[in-house]
Design a protein around this motif. Structure first.
Motif, PDB file in Angstrom:
ATOM      1  N   PHE A 208       6.474  -7.304  -0.961  1.00  0.00           N
ATOM      2  CA  PHE A 208       6.662  -7.702   0.436  1.00  0.00           C
ATOM      3  C   PHE A 208       6.952  -6.541   1.387  1.00  0.00           C
ATOM      4  O   PHE A 208       7.065  -6.757   2.591  1.00  0.00           O
ATOM      5  CB  PHE A 208       7.798  -8.721   0.536  1.00  0.00           C
ATOM      6  CG  PHE A 208       7.475 -10.038  -0.114  1.00  0.00           C
ATOM      7  CD1 PHE A 208       6.599 -10.926   0.481  1.00  0.00           C
ATOM      8  CD2 PHE A 208       8.024 -10.372  -1.336  1.00  0.00           C
ATOM      9  CE1 PHE A 208       6.284 -12.123  -0.116  1.00  0.00           C
ATOM     10  CE2 PHE A 208       7.727 -11.575  -1.941  1.00  0.00           C
ATOM     11  CZ  PHE A 208       6.851 -12.464  -1.336  1.00  0.00           C
ATOM     12  N   THR A 209       7.072  -5.319   0.869  1.00  0.00           N
ATOM     13  CA  THR A 209       7.309  -4.169   1.744  1.00  0.00           C
ATOM     14  C   THR A 209       6.269  -3.076   1.548  1.00  0.00           C
ATOM     15  O   THR A 209       5.602  -2.667   2.505  1.00  0.00           O
ATOM     16  CB  THR A 209       8.716  -3.586   1.508  1.00  0.00           C
ATOM     17  OG1 THR A 209       9.690  -4.606   1.753  1.00  0.00           O
ATOM     18  CG2 THR A 209       8.975  -2.419   2.452  1.00  0.00           C
ATOM     19  N   ILE A 210       6.128  -2.585   0.328  1.00  0.00           N
ATOM     20  CA  ILE A 210       5.222  -1.468   0.082  1.00  0.00           C
ATOM     21  C   ILE A 210       3.765  -1.872   0.303  1.00  0.00           C
ATOM     22  O   ILE A 210       3.025  -1.195   1.047  1.00  0.00           O
ATOM     23  CB  ILE A 210       5.412  -0.923  -1.347  1.00  0.00           C
ATOM     24  CG1 ILE A 210       6.866  -0.467  -1.547  1.00  0.00           C
ATOM     25  CG2 ILE A 210       4.451   0.230  -1.605  1.00  0.00           C
ATOM     26  CD1 ILE A 210       7.298   0.622  -0.605  1.00  0.00           C
ATOM     27  N   ILE A 211       3.344  -2.967  -0.333  1.00  0.00           N
ATOM     28  CA  ILE A 211       1.951  -3.403  -0.180  1.00  0.00           C
ATOM     29  C   ILE A 211       1.598  -3.712   1.276  1.00  0.00           C
ATOM     30  O   ILE A 211       0.549  -3.278   1.768  1.00  0.00           O
ATOM     31  CB  ILE A 211       1.662  -4.617  -1.100  1.00  0.00           C
ATOM     32  CG1 ILE A 211       1.708  -4.180  -2.566  1.00  0.00           C
ATOM     33  CG2 ILE A 211       0.305  -5.240  -0.769  1.00  0.00           C
ATOM     34  CD1 ILE A 211       1.465  -5.309  -3.552  1.00  0.00           C
ATOM     35  N   PRO A 212       2.445  -4.471   2.035  1.00  0.00           N
ATOM     36  CA  PRO A 212       2.097  -4.719   3.446  1.00  0.00           C
ATOM     37  C   PRO A 212       1.951  -3.448   4.274  1.00  0.00           C
ATOM     38  O   PRO A 212       1.133  -3.414   5.201  1.00  0.00           O
ATOM     39  CB  PRO A 212       3.277  -5.569   3.942  1.00  0.00           C
ATOM     40  CG  PRO A 212       3.760  -6.281   2.730  1.00  0.00           C
ATOM     41  CD  PRO A 212       3.597  -5.287   1.619  1.00  0.00           C
ATOM     42  N   ILE A 213       2.727  -2.403   3.962  1.00  0.00           N
ATOM     43  CA  ILE A 213       2.590  -1.150   4.712  1.00  0.00           C
ATOM     44  C   ILE A 213       1.196  -0.561   4.505  1.00  0.00           C
ATOM     45  O   ILE A 213       0.523  -0.151   5.463  1.00  0.00           O
ATOM     46  CB  ILE A 213       3.677  -0.148   4.285  1.00  0.00           C
ATOM     47  CG1 ILE A 213       5.050  -0.610   4.785  1.00  0.00           C
ATOM     48  CG2 ILE A 213       3.370   1.245   4.837  1.00  0.00           C
ATOM     49  CD1 ILE A 213       6.195   0.250   4.315  1.00  0.00           C
ATOM     50  N   PHE A 214       0.734  -0.532   3.257  1.00  0.00           N
ATOM     51  CA  PHE A 214      -0.597   0.007   2.981  1.00  0.00           C
ATOM     52  C   PHE A 214      -1.697  -0.890   3.550  1.00  0.00           C
ATOM     53  O   PHE A 214      -2.728  -0.397   4.041  1.00  0.00           O
ATOM     54  CB  PHE A 214      -0.773   0.190   1.471  1.00  0.00           C
ATOM     55  CG  PHE A 214      -0.051   1.391   0.924  1.00  0.00           C
ATOM     56  CD1 PHE A 214      -0.594   2.662   1.077  1.00  0.00           C
ATOM     57  CD2 PHE A 214       1.166   1.259   0.290  1.00  0.00           C
ATOM     58  CE1 PHE A 214       0.062   3.784   0.583  1.00  0.00           C
ATOM     59  CE2 PHE A 214       1.835   2.372  -0.214  1.00  0.00           C
ATOM     60  CZ  PHE A 214       1.277   3.638  -0.063  1.00  0.00           C
ATOM     61  N   VAL A 215      -1.488  -2.207   3.495  1.00  0.00           N
ATOM     62  CA  VAL A 215      -2.467  -3.125   4.073  1.00  0.00           C
ATOM     63  C   VAL A 215      -2.559  -2.919   5.587  1.00  0.00           C
ATOM     64  O   VAL A 215      -3.657  -2.879   6.168  1.00  0.00           O
ATOM     65  CB  VAL A 215      -2.104  -4.586   3.742  1.00  0.00           C
ATOM     66  CG1 VAL A 215      -2.992  -5.552   4.514  1.00  0.00           C
ATOM     67  CG2 VAL A 215      -2.238  -4.837   2.240  1.00  0.00           C
ATOM     68  N   ALA A 216      -1.407  -2.796   6.240  1.00  0.00           N
ATOM     69  CA  ALA A 216      -1.395  -2.567   7.692  1.00  0.00           C
ATOM     70  C   ALA A 216      -2.052  -1.233   8.036  1.00  0.00           C
ATOM     71  O   ALA A 216      -2.789  -1.129   9.029  1.00  0.00           O
ATOM     72  CB  ALA A 216       0.039  -2.591   8.210  1.00  0.00           C
ATOM     73  N   PHE A 217      -1.798  -0.218   7.197  1.00  0.00           N
ATOM     74  CA  PHE A 217      -2.421   1.090   7.438  1.00  0.00           C
ATOM     75  C   PHE A 217      -3.937   0.986   7.345  1.00  0.00           C
ATOM     76  O   PHE A 217      -4.668   1.539   8.172  1.00  0.00           O
ATOM     77  CB  PHE A 217      -1.886   2.106   6.422  1.00  0.00           C
ATOM     78  CG  PHE A 217      -2.418   3.494   6.626  1.00  0.00           C
ATOM     79  CD1 PHE A 217      -1.958   4.283   7.666  1.00  0.00           C
ATOM     80  CD2 PHE A 217      -3.389   4.006   5.775  1.00  0.00           C
ATOM     81  CE1 PHE A 217      -2.463   5.559   7.859  1.00  0.00           C
ATOM     82  CE2 PHE A 217      -3.898   5.278   5.956  1.00  0.00           C
ATOM     83  CZ  PHE A 217      -3.429   6.063   7.005  1.00  0.00           C
TER      84      PHE A 217
END
Length: 290
Positions: A21-30
């Motif tokens: 819920f934190t690391i993956i969403p950051i990469f998805v948003a990037f």
């Protein structure tokens, strides 16, 4: 690994949730920030076009960036130092528990609910608390439209936000103060410390670095993440975008216009700003080797 297997087992649920819920969403948003994506069609790659539009053609974002930086520059340090001073003073009182509860209650109350209460103080008619006082003492003849006039909206949001932000920081600082062993102060008195101010400078602050670091990071995140208070006080959009923030701009493009690629670019910019400021705070307050 074998020696620490139980530690990893206990940490696994948090690490899994943090990763999902934190690391993956950051990469998805990037990744989404380099696309044109409206949730109805397949995302199309546009390169740095979203970032170009953000800083070159989106004048509202520049207003939001200016408002957010100004808001963080004022409310962050004021709320941070006010929380620490309040905790330091109350820690020396006899009935500190009752005072601690009074300071912490605003932080557990919904921000919108607290804003509604504050709107009574900043009501734009003659019966508003502040207007009534100013008219009675002769400073103004007509009521000030605190939440409509663009000159006053951002200061009003700042005042409410500072009051709301003091609860959590205050509690952290108070806990840190109460965990300091009194023997250190006794030893300091023997070594020549004569007053409370010297105790604060030479003993209290150095021993509270972890709490000071946490309070600073929390202050940065909350200052740059202001949204619900500004919207509940001034609406969305606020008059002349006077209280428009980066998060409000992000919300507009993500959940009203559904331009997820552009919204992701806004989110990445906000992430980089808070990350860089966080690293600076770590350098200033963190221990060597952390």
């Amino acid at each position: 690994m074998k020696k620490r297997i139980y530690g990893f087992i206990f940490a696994a649920p948090f690490l899994l949730l943090f990763f999902v819920f934190t690391i993956i969403p950051i990469f998805v948003a990037f990744g989404c920030s380099f696309t044109d994506y409206n949730m109805m069609q397949e995302p199309s790659f546009v390169g740095f076009n979203n970032y170009k539009l953000l800083f070159v053609q989106d004048s509202v974002f520049l207003i939001a960036l200016k408002n957010t930086l100004l808001f963080a520059l004022i409310t962050g340090p004021i709320g941070y130092f006010a929380s620490f001073i309040a905790a330091w003073v109350i820690n020396q009182l006899k009935f500190r528990t009752a005072f601690a509860l009074g300071f912490y209650v605003p932080s557990i109350t919904n921000g919108i609910a607290m804003s509604v209460i504050w709107l009574y103080f900043f009501s734009g008619d003659r019966y508003g608390f502040i207007n009534n006082i100013l008219i009675n003492i002769g400073l103004i003849s007509e009521p000030i439209q605190w939440t409509v006039d663009a000159n006053y909206i951002l200061p009003v949001v700042m005042i409410i936000s500072i009051w709301m932000s003091m609860g959590t920081g205050f509690l952290v600082f108070l806990a840190g103060l109460q965990n300091i062993n009194s023997e250190y102060y006794e030893a300091g008195a023997i070594d020549g410390i004569r007053n409370k101010f010297q105790e604060l400078i030479y003993l209290t602050l150095p021993m509270m670095k972890p709490q000071l670091l946490f309070g600073a990071i929390n202050s940065i995140v909350s200052s740059f993440g202001v949204f619900d208070i500004a919207v509940s006080v001034a609406g969305m959009p606020s008059p002349n975008y006077a209280a428009h923030t980066i998060v409000a701009h992000l919300y507009d493009y993500a959940f009203i216009r559904f331009q997820m690629g552009y919204a992701s670019a806004i989110a990445i910019v906000l992430f980089l700003i808070t990350f860089l400021l966080g690293r600076i705070v770590f350098r200033l307050l963190g221990e060597k080797g952390e």
